[in-house]
Design a protein around this motif. Structure first.
Motif, PDB file in Angstrom:
ATOM      1  N   ARG A   1     -11.996  -7.104   0.908  1.00  0.00           N
ATOM      2  CA  ARG A   1     -11.716  -7.913   2.096  1.00  0.00           C
ATOM      3  C   ARG A   1     -12.995  -7.991   2.913  1.00  0.00           C
ATOM      4  NH1 ARG A   1      -9.728  -6.953   7.522  1.00  0.00           N
ATOM      5  NH2 ARG A   1      -8.793  -8.887   8.305  1.00  0.00           N
ATOM      6  N   LYS A   2     -13.490  -9.210   3.094  1.00  0.00           N
ATOM      7  CA  LYS A   2     -14.754  -9.428   3.794  1.00  0.00           C
ATOM      8  C   LYS A   2     -15.880  -8.625   3.139  1.00  0.00           C
ATOM      9  CE  LYS A   2     -12.626 -10.561   8.250  1.00  0.00           C
ATOM     10  NZ  LYS A   2     -12.514 -10.215   9.692  1.00  0.00           N
ATOM     11  N   GLY A   3     -15.846  -8.531   1.812  1.00  0.00           N
ATOM     12  CA  GLY A   3     -16.887  -7.853   1.069  1.00  0.00           C
ATOM     13  C   GLY A   3     -16.784  -6.347   1.023  1.00  0.00           C
ATOM     14  N   VAL A   4     -15.718  -5.795   1.598  1.00  0.00           N
ATOM     15  CA  VAL A   4     -15.532  -4.345   1.638  1.00  0.00           C
ATOM     16  C   VAL A   4     -14.366  -3.973   0.722  1.00  0.00           C
ATOM     17  CG1 VAL A   4     -15.009  -2.345   3.081  1.00  0.00           C
ATOM     18  CG2 VAL A   4     -16.404  -4.226   3.991  1.00  0.00           C
ATOM     19  N   ASP A   5     -14.560  -2.946  -0.124  1.00  0.00           N
ATOM     20  CA  ASP A   5     -13.509  -2.512  -1.039  1.00  0.00           C
ATOM     21  C   ASP A   5     -12.266  -2.073  -0.274  1.00  0.00           C
ATOM     22  OD1 ASP A   5     -15.654  -0.918  -3.542  1.00  0.00           O
ATOM     23  OD2 ASP A   5     -15.118  -3.009  -3.199  1.00  0.00           O
ATOM     24  N   VAL A   6     -11.114  -2.453  -0.791  1.00  0.00           N
ATOM     25  CA  VAL A   6      -9.832  -2.056  -0.219  1.00  0.00           C
ATOM     26  C   VAL A   6      -9.135  -1.148  -1.226  1.00  0.00           C
ATOM     27  CG1 VAL A   6      -7.588  -2.822   0.628  1.00  0.00           C
ATOM     28  CG2 VAL A   6      -9.627  -4.212   1.064  1.00  0.00           C
ATOM     29  N   LYS A   7      -8.727   0.025  -0.786  1.00  0.00           N
ATOM     30  CA  LYS A   7      -8.069   0.993  -1.667  1.00  0.00           C
ATOM     31  C   LYS A   7      -6.574   0.691  -1.721  1.00  0.00           C
ATOM     32  CE  LYS A   7      -8.229   5.008  -3.946  1.00  0.00           C
ATOM     33  NZ  LYS A   7      -9.062   5.217  -5.157  1.00  0.00           N
ATOM     34  N   LEU A   8      -6.087   0.352  -2.919  1.00  0.00           N
ATOM     35  CA  LEU A   8      -4.666   0.104  -3.124  1.00  0.00           C
ATOM     36  C   LEU A   8      -4.120   1.089  -4.146  1.00  0.00           C
ATOM     37  CD1 LEU A   8      -4.471  -3.808  -3.419  1.00  0.00           C
ATOM     38  CD2 LEU A   8      -4.203  -2.408  -1.365  1.00  0.00           C
ATOM     39  N   THR A   9      -2.859   1.464  -3.972  1.00  0.00           N
ATOM     40  CA  THR A   9      -2.207   2.252  -5.004  1.00  0.00           C
ATOM     41  C   THR A   9      -1.941   1.360  -6.213  1.00  0.00           C
ATOM     42  OG1 THR A   9       0.052   1.753  -4.304  1.00  0.00           O
ATOM     43  CG2 THR A   9      -1.050   3.606  -3.225  1.00  0.00           C
ATOM     44  N   ARG A  10      -1.532   1.972  -7.308  1.00  0.00           N
ATOM     45  CA  ARG A  10      -1.289   1.199  -8.524  1.00  0.00           C
ATOM     46  C   ARG A  10      -0.186   0.155  -8.305  1.00  0.00           C
ATOM     47  NH1 ARG A  10       0.354   3.661 -14.464  1.00  0.00           N
ATOM     48  NH2 ARG A  10      -0.373   1.920 -15.687  1.00  0.00           N
ATOM     49  N   ARG A  11       0.881   0.525  -7.613  1.00  0.00           N
ATOM     50  CA  ARG A  11       1.973  -0.415  -7.388  1.00  0.00           C
ATOM     51  C   ARG A  11       1.589  -1.491  -6.379  1.00  0.00           C
ATOM     52  NH1 ARG A  11       7.022   3.211  -8.218  1.00  0.00           N
ATOM     53  NH2 ARG A  11       7.639   2.541 -10.309  1.00  0.00           N
ATOM     54  N   GLU A  12       0.849  -1.124  -5.348  1.00  0.00           N
ATOM     55  CA  GLU A  12       0.378  -2.128  -4.406  1.00  0.00           C
ATOM     56  C   GLU A  12      -0.490  -3.160  -5.119  1.00  0.00           C
ATOM     57  OE1 GLU A  12       0.192   0.868  -0.520  1.00  0.00           O
ATOM     58  OE2 GLU A  12      -1.644   0.244  -1.535  1.00  0.00           O
ATOM     59  N   PHE A  13      -1.354  -2.670  -6.007  1.00  0.00           N
ATOM     60  CA  PHE A  13      -2.224  -3.589  -6.742  1.00  0.00           C
ATOM     61  C   PHE A  13      -1.397  -4.493  -7.649  1.00  0.00           C
ATOM     62  CE2 PHE A  13      -6.464  -4.730  -8.094  1.00  0.00           C
ATOM     63  CZ  PHE A  13      -6.223  -5.343  -9.321  1.00  0.00           C
ATOM     64  N   ALA A  14      -0.419  -3.916  -8.355  1.00  0.00           N
ATOM     65  CA  ALA A  14       0.423  -4.710  -9.254  1.00  0.00           C
ATOM     66  C   ALA A  14       1.193  -5.781  -8.480  1.00  0.00           C
ATOM     67  CB  ALA A  14       1.389  -3.794 -10.001  1.00  0.00           C
ATOM     68  N   LEU A  15       1.666  -5.427  -7.310  1.00  0.00           N
ATOM     69  CA  LEU A  15       2.392  -6.380  -6.477  1.00  0.00           C
ATOM     70  C   LEU A  15       1.470  -7.510  -6.021  1.00  0.00           C
ATOM     71  CD1 LEU A  15       4.929  -7.219  -4.922  1.00  0.00           C
ATOM     72  CD2 LEU A  15       4.296  -5.554  -3.151  1.00  0.00           C
ATOM     73  N   LEU A  16       0.267  -7.159  -5.558  1.00  0.00           N
ATOM     74  CA  LEU A  16      -0.675  -8.178  -5.106  1.00  0.00           C
ATOM     75  C   LEU A  16      -1.096  -9.069  -6.270  1.00  0.00           C
ATOM     76  CD1 LEU A  16      -2.377  -9.255  -2.740  1.00  0.00           C
ATOM     77  CD2 LEU A  16      -4.186  -7.665  -3.451  1.00  0.00           C
ATOM     78  N   GLU A  17      -1.334  -8.475  -7.446  1.00  0.00           N
ATOM     79  CA  GLU A  17      -1.723  -9.273  -8.608  1.00  0.00           C
ATOM     80  C   GLU A  17      -0.641 -10.280  -8.969  1.00  0.00           C
ATOM     81  OE1 GLU A  17      -2.866  -8.807 -13.356  1.00  0.00           O
ATOM     82  OE2 GLU A  17      -2.606  -7.020 -12.120  1.00  0.00           O
ATOM     83  N   LEU A  18       0.621  -9.849  -8.943  1.00  0.00           N
ATOM     84  CA  LEU A  18       1.722 -10.755  -9.281  1.00  0.00           C
ATOM     85  C   LEU A  18       1.795 -11.908  -8.288  1.00  0.00           C
ATOM     86  CD1 LEU A  18       4.074 -11.360 -11.144  1.00  0.00           C
ATOM     87  CD2 LEU A  18       5.484  -9.807  -9.779  1.00  0.00           C
ATOM     88  N   LEU A  19       1.576 -11.625  -7.022  1.00  0.00           N
ATOM     89  CA  LEU A  19       1.574 -12.689  -6.012  1.00  0.00           C
ATOM     90  C   LEU A  19       0.400 -13.645  -6.233  1.00  0.00           C
ATOM     91  CD1 LEU A  19       2.514 -10.581  -2.860  1.00  0.00           C
ATOM     92  CD2 LEU A  19       3.925 -12.337  -3.931  1.00  0.00           C
ATOM     93  N   PHE A  20      -0.772 -13.109  -6.543  1.00  0.00           N
ATOM     94  CA  PHE A  20      -1.931 -13.972  -6.797  1.00  0.00           C
ATOM     95  C   PHE A  20      -1.707 -14.857  -8.015  1.00  0.00           C
ATOM     96  CE2 PHE A  20      -4.669 -11.798  -3.751  1.00  0.00           C
ATOM     97  CZ  PHE A  20      -5.581 -12.802  -3.426  1.00  0.00           C
ATOM     98  N   ARG A  21      -1.109 -14.291  -9.054  1.00  0.00           N
ATOM     99  CA  ARG A  21      -0.894 -15.077 -10.270  1.00  0.00           C
ATOM    100  C   ARG A  21       0.163 -16.165 -10.068  1.00  0.00           C
ATOM    101  NH1 ARG A  21      -3.701 -13.519 -14.461  1.00  0.00           N
ATOM    102  NH2 ARG A  21      -4.560 -11.414 -14.588  1.00  0.00           N
ATOM    103  N   ASN A  22       0.913 -16.055  -8.994  1.00  0.00           N
ATOM    104  CA  ASN A  22       1.900 -17.084  -8.651  1.00  0.00           C
ATOM    105  C   ASN A  22       1.566 -17.717  -7.301  1.00  0.00           C
ATOM    106  OD1 ASN A  22       4.326 -16.830 -10.750  1.00  0.00           O
ATOM    107  ND2 ASN A  22       3.573 -14.770 -10.306  1.00  0.00           N
ATOM    108  N   ALA A  23       0.273 -17.785  -6.983  1.00  0.00           N
ATOM    109  CA  ALA A  23      -0.167 -18.256  -5.667  1.00  0.00           C
ATOM    110  C   ALA A  23       0.412 -19.625  -5.333  1.00  0.00           C
ATOM    111  CB  ALA A  23      -1.689 -18.304  -5.618  1.00  0.00           C
TER     112      ALA A  23
END
Length: 233
Positions: free
Chosen positions: A146-168
């Motif tokens: 975010r704004k060039g800075v790494d954001v630490k996500l848990t495995r499930r948070e990442f999976a949830l965000l990825e699914l939303l991005f893939r269905n943007a």
């Protein structure tokens, strides 16, 4: 491109003396760790492309290392161990290991397994960078900025965000999100979803109370706004 970086985790000095030169002769860069705590630190600091991991470590079981890494990391893991019981292999694989090679091992076989794991990672890395506003996600490298800075996500948070991005731009229903992330037995547990959406908004939104990225479709699900796919070149 730099040669792949491989982390060898083993408490036997003889393994390092044998394996490190063999890997370097194949063109890989190598870093070493003799216990689980050092391995976890090196993953955090150096971000290796692949891990060769012994299960019998002096400070913690190698399966604990796998479990810890798989909370928020998808680096390929090849288990290298003298434990040849099937139950050990199954548990290591169920925890997230990608492959299992028994000690004593042939260097040719191990190199073939390493090449296969790295090849799979490259294939899954194609066309996997997405952007929405000031958020960038690389679904293969498993990082978010975010704004060039790494954001630490848990495995499930990442999976949830990825699914939303893939269905943007599309509404993803509560049921689909729960089914894909938590499994079919949890399709009605919308409280899980609300909690994790709240976590994502807290980490990614300028104002989590007035989200502009992860939008709610009342009674239906969630939608990711303003995303685009950055095709590989």
């Amino acid at each position: 491109m730099m040669a792949p970086l491989i982390l060898v985790v083993d408490d036997e000095a003889a393994i390092h003396r044998f394996l490190t030169p063999s890997l370097k002769a194949e063109g890989y860069r190598v870093i070493e760790a003799a216990d689980g705590a050092a391995a976890l630190r090196k993953v955090e600091q150096d971000r290796p492309d692949l891990i060769v991991l012994d299960l019998g470590l002096p400070d913690m079981d190698g399966k604990t290392v796998i479990r810890t890494l798989r909370r928020d990391c998808t680096i390929p893991i090849i288990v290298l161990s003298a434990r040849d019981r099937e139950a050990e292999k199954v548990l290591a694989l169920d925890l997230g290991a990608d492959d299992f090679v028994n000690k004593p091992f042939g260097v040719g076989e191990l190199m073939a397994r390493i090449r296969a794991a790295l090849r799979h990672r490259v294939l899954t890395a194609r066309d996997t960078v997405f952007t929405a506003g000031d958020i960038v996600i690389d679904t293969a490298a498993h990082w978010v900025q975010r704004k060039g800075v790494d954001v630490k996500l848990t495995r499930r948070e990442f999976a949830l965000l990825e699914l939303l991005f893939r269905n943007a731009g599309k509404v993803v229903t509560h049921r689909q999100l729960l089914h894909d992330i938590w499994g079919p037995a949890n399709e009605k547990d919308t409280q899980y979803l609300r909690v994790y959406i709240g976590h994502l908004r807290a980490k990614l939104e300028e104002d989590p109370a007035a989200p502009r990225l992860v939008l709610t479709e009342p009674g239906i699900g969630y939608r990711l706004a303003g995303a685009r796919h950055d095709a590989a070149t």
